[in-house]
Design a protein around this motif. Sequence first.
Motif, PDB file in Angstrom:
ATOM      1  N   LEU A 183     -55.405  37.428 -22.788  1.00 25.74           N
ATOM      2  CA  LEU A 183     -54.643  38.378 -21.987  1.00 25.74           C
ATOM      3  C   LEU A 183     -53.140  38.173 -22.124  1.00 25.74           C
ATOM      4  O   LEU A 183     -52.357  39.120 -22.045  1.00 25.74           O
ATOM      5  CB  LEU A 183     -55.061  38.236 -20.513  1.00 25.74           C
ATOM      6  CG  LEU A 183     -54.475  39.198 -19.489  1.00 25.74           C
ATOM      7  CD1 LEU A 183     -54.856  40.640 -19.824  1.00 25.74           C
ATOM      8  CD2 LEU A 183     -54.956  38.829 -18.082  1.00 25.74           C
ATOM      9  N   THR A 184     -52.727  36.922 -22.341  1.00 28.24           N
ATOM     10  CA  THR A 184     -51.307  36.586 -22.430  1.00 28.24           C
ATOM     11  C   THR A 184     -51.059  35.716 -23.660  1.00 28.24           C
ATOM     12  O   THR A 184     -51.993  35.261 -24.318  1.00 28.24           O
ATOM     13  CB  THR A 184     -50.844  35.812 -21.184  1.00 28.24           C
ATOM     14  OG1 THR A 184     -51.542  34.558 -21.127  1.00 28.24           O
ATOM     15  CG2 THR A 184     -51.116  36.605 -19.902  1.00 28.24           C
ATOM     16  N   ALA A 185     -49.781  35.477 -23.933  1.00 32.43           N
ATOM     17  CA  ALA A 185     -49.399  34.582 -25.034  1.00 32.43           C
ATOM     18  C   ALA A 185     -48.010  34.025 -24.756  1.00 32.43           C
ATOM     19  O   ALA A 185     -47.258  34.556 -23.929  1.00 32.43           O
ATOM     20  CB  ALA A 185     -49.420  35.326 -26.372  1.00 32.43           C
ATOM     21  N   CYS A 186     -47.667  32.949 -25.443  1.00 32.98           N
ATOM     22  CA  CYS A 186     -46.339  32.354 -25.295  1.00 32.98           C
ATOM     23  C   CYS A 186     -46.010  31.561 -26.556  1.00 32.98           C
ATOM     24  O   CYS A 186     -46.883  31.256 -27.367  1.00 32.98           O
ATOM     25  CB  CYS A 186     -46.272  31.443 -24.070  1.00 32.98           C
ATOM     26  SG  CYS A 186     -47.350  29.988 -24.188  1.00 32.98           S
ATOM     27  N   ARG A 276     -51.158  34.011 -10.292  1.00 30.31           N
ATOM     28  CA  ARG A 276     -51.593  35.291 -10.864  1.00 30.31           C
ATOM     29  C   ARG A 276     -50.594  35.807 -11.887  1.00 30.31           C
ATOM     30  O   ARG A 276     -50.968  36.348 -12.930  1.00 30.31           O
ATOM     31  CB  ARG A 276     -51.799  36.340  -9.769  1.00 30.31           C
ATOM     32  CG  ARG A 276     -52.455  37.610 -10.308  1.00 30.31           C
ATOM     33  CD  ARG A 276     -52.398  38.766  -9.328  1.00 30.31           C
ATOM     34  NE  ARG A 276     -53.246  39.867  -9.784  1.00 30.31           N
ATOM     35  CZ  ARG A 276     -52.948  40.708 -10.764  1.00 30.31           C
ATOM     36  NH1 ARG A 276     -51.792  40.574 -11.427  1.00 30.31           N
ATOM     37  NH2 ARG A 276     -53.781  41.677 -11.110  1.00 30.31           N
ATOM     38  N   TYR A 277     -49.307  35.649 -11.579  1.00 27.56           N
ATOM     39  CA  TYR A 277     -48.283  36.119 -12.504  1.00 27.56           C
ATOM     40  C   TYR A 277     -48.432  35.440 -13.864  1.00 27.56           C
ATOM     41  O   TYR A 277     -48.458  36.099 -14.912  1.00 27.56           O
ATOM     42  CB  TYR A 277     -46.891  35.863 -11.927  1.00 27.56           C
ATOM     43  CG  TYR A 277     -45.779  36.502 -12.735  1.00 27.56           C
ATOM     44  CD1 TYR A 277     -45.283  37.747 -12.369  1.00 27.56           C
ATOM     45  CD2 TYR A 277     -45.250  35.879 -13.860  1.00 27.56           C
ATOM     46  CE1 TYR A 277     -44.284  38.350 -13.110  1.00 27.56           C
ATOM     47  CE2 TYR A 277     -44.259  36.471 -14.611  1.00 27.56           C
ATOM     48  CZ  TYR A 277     -43.766  37.704 -14.234  1.00 27.56           C
ATOM     49  OH  TYR A 277     -42.794  38.308 -14.987  1.00 27.56           O
ATOM     50  N   TYR A 278     -48.545  34.117 -13.836  1.00 25.52           N
ATOM     51  CA  TYR A 278     -48.649  33.389 -15.099  1.00 25.52           C
ATOM     52  C   TYR A 278     -49.984  33.625 -15.793  1.00 25.52           C
ATOM     53  O   TYR A 278     -50.089  33.438 -17.004  1.00 25.52           O
ATOM     54  CB  TYR A 278     -48.419  31.902 -14.865  1.00 25.52           C
ATOM     55  CG  TYR A 278     -46.957  31.564 -14.682  1.00 25.52           C
ATOM     56  CD1 TYR A 278     -46.118  31.454 -15.778  1.00 25.52           C
ATOM     57  CD2 TYR A 278     -46.415  31.379 -13.420  1.00 25.52           C
ATOM     58  CE1 TYR A 278     -44.775  31.165 -15.620  1.00 25.52           C
ATOM     59  CE2 TYR A 278     -45.078  31.093 -13.250  1.00 25.52           C
ATOM     60  CZ  TYR A 278     -44.258  30.991 -14.349  1.00 25.52           C
ATOM     61  OH  TYR A 278     -42.930  30.726 -14.187  1.00 25.52           O
ATOM     62  N   MET A 283     -45.268  34.924 -21.642  1.00 21.70           N
ATOM     63  CA  MET A 283     -43.937  34.325 -21.635  1.00 21.70           C
ATOM     64  C   MET A 283     -43.288  34.584 -22.998  1.00 21.70           C
ATOM     65  O   MET A 283     -43.117  33.694 -23.843  1.00 21.70           O
ATOM     66  CB  MET A 283     -44.030  32.827 -21.336  1.00 21.70           C
ATOM     67  CG  MET A 283     -44.583  32.491 -19.960  1.00 21.70           C
ATOM     68  SD  MET A 283     -43.583  33.137 -18.582  1.00 21.70           S
ATOM     69  CE  MET A 283     -44.610  34.494 -18.013  1.00 21.70           C
ATOM     70  N   LEU A 284     -42.977  35.860 -23.214  1.00 21.96           N
ATOM     71  CA  LEU A 284     -42.358  36.344 -24.441  1.00 21.96           C
ATOM     72  C   LEU A 284     -41.289  37.361 -24.066  1.00 21.96           C
ATOM     73  O   LEU A 284     -41.214  37.804 -22.915  1.00 21.96           O
ATOM     74  CB  LEU A 284     -43.406  36.996 -25.348  1.00 21.96           C
ATOM     75  CG  LEU A 284     -44.556  36.121 -25.850  1.00 21.96           C
ATOM     76  CD1 LEU A 284     -45.636  36.983 -26.491  1.00 21.96           C
ATOM     77  CD2 LEU A 284     -44.052  35.068 -26.828  1.00 21.96           C
ATOM     78  N   VAL A 285     -40.475  37.750 -25.030  1.00 23.40           N
ATOM     79  CA  VAL A 285     -39.462  38.776 -24.767  1.00 23.40           C
ATOM     80  C   VAL A 285     -40.152  40.097 -24.442  1.00 23.40           C
ATOM     81  O   VAL A 285     -41.096  40.512 -25.132  1.00 23.40           O
ATOM     82  CB  VAL A 285     -38.525  38.928 -25.984  1.00 23.40           C
ATOM     83  CG1 VAL A 285     -37.684  40.197 -25.868  1.00 23.40           C
ATOM     84  CG2 VAL A 285     -37.627  37.705 -26.115  1.00 23.40           C
TER      85      VAL A 285
END
Length: 328
Positions: A183-186, A276-278, A283-285
């Motif tokens: 769902l996310t990446a950094c 929840r936010y994280y 954590m990318l532009v």
Amino acid sequence: MQDDPAYLSKPSGASVRVVLLGASGTIGRAVLEALLADGHDVICPLRRADPAVSERVRCVVGDVSAPDLLAEAMHGADVVISCLASRSGAPGDAWAVDHGLNAAALRAAKAREVRRFVLLSAICVQKPVLAFQKAKLAFEAELQASDLCHVIVRPTAFFKSLSGQVDRMRAGKPYLAFGDGRLTACKPISDADLARFLVNALTNPACDNRILPVGGPGPALTPEEQGRLLADSLGVPFRIKRVPVGLIDAIIATLSVTGRLNRRARAKTELARIGRYYATESMLVWDDTRQCYDADATPEFGQDRLGDFYARLAAGEIVLERGDHAVF
């Protein structure tokens, strides 16, 4: 940053006198190491004595928001580096530290005619919904409106913040990931690389009056990919347990009801919102035009990689002290 070498380069020049705020924190200690390695003269305002800091540089100890203490620290200084950050992210803590302490430091710096202010912020302020993000942005705005030359650094995820499941996986339990694990990446960055970036910005004119997002060397990693790296480092089979984001929403809803009457429940509600936010934001532009996160547009700096950090962690070469940041 990849297409702007001046932004990345280590500038040459004489040492400067630096006031380092937040020197007793994890990033602050790494910044202190980098400053001393470059031969800078450092003074550290501290809330309480810290031998790990005071045995190496001059410190002033006391109420770090007090004008007299800050005036003493700022006397003769060329640059301020602030690594101040609230421990919990709770609203009261965030406005007192991320905004209040930084604002007091800015006033003292202006009064002492300090020329430059380097601020460690966070990339998550791009989409502010939480109290600590709004507090950080409020100070960023004050700094930008001042007449000091400023540099605002917004790093991506830290290695430490992605290492909370070591003991769990070592015990044979599955890696926990929200959604489908992708769902996310950094682009995580090490303490040492971030410290080097901040210290390079002290005297690099290519950084003047800019907001600088920065991550570690790519590629961007999803939680599932982070879990696989951790499993490889520990020498255990990779297993993943996918947790619905709706579960966090249910917890937040329950805590919000009890929080109307209970202060501790209100604090837990904010921590759940932070979690929840994280769990749902990369954590990318952020590309506002396309309304998406852009890994390719997220600048890379340094040499340290998360897999190598996990290997050292698995070997017992590193001991984590996560404290109030364990929620991340």
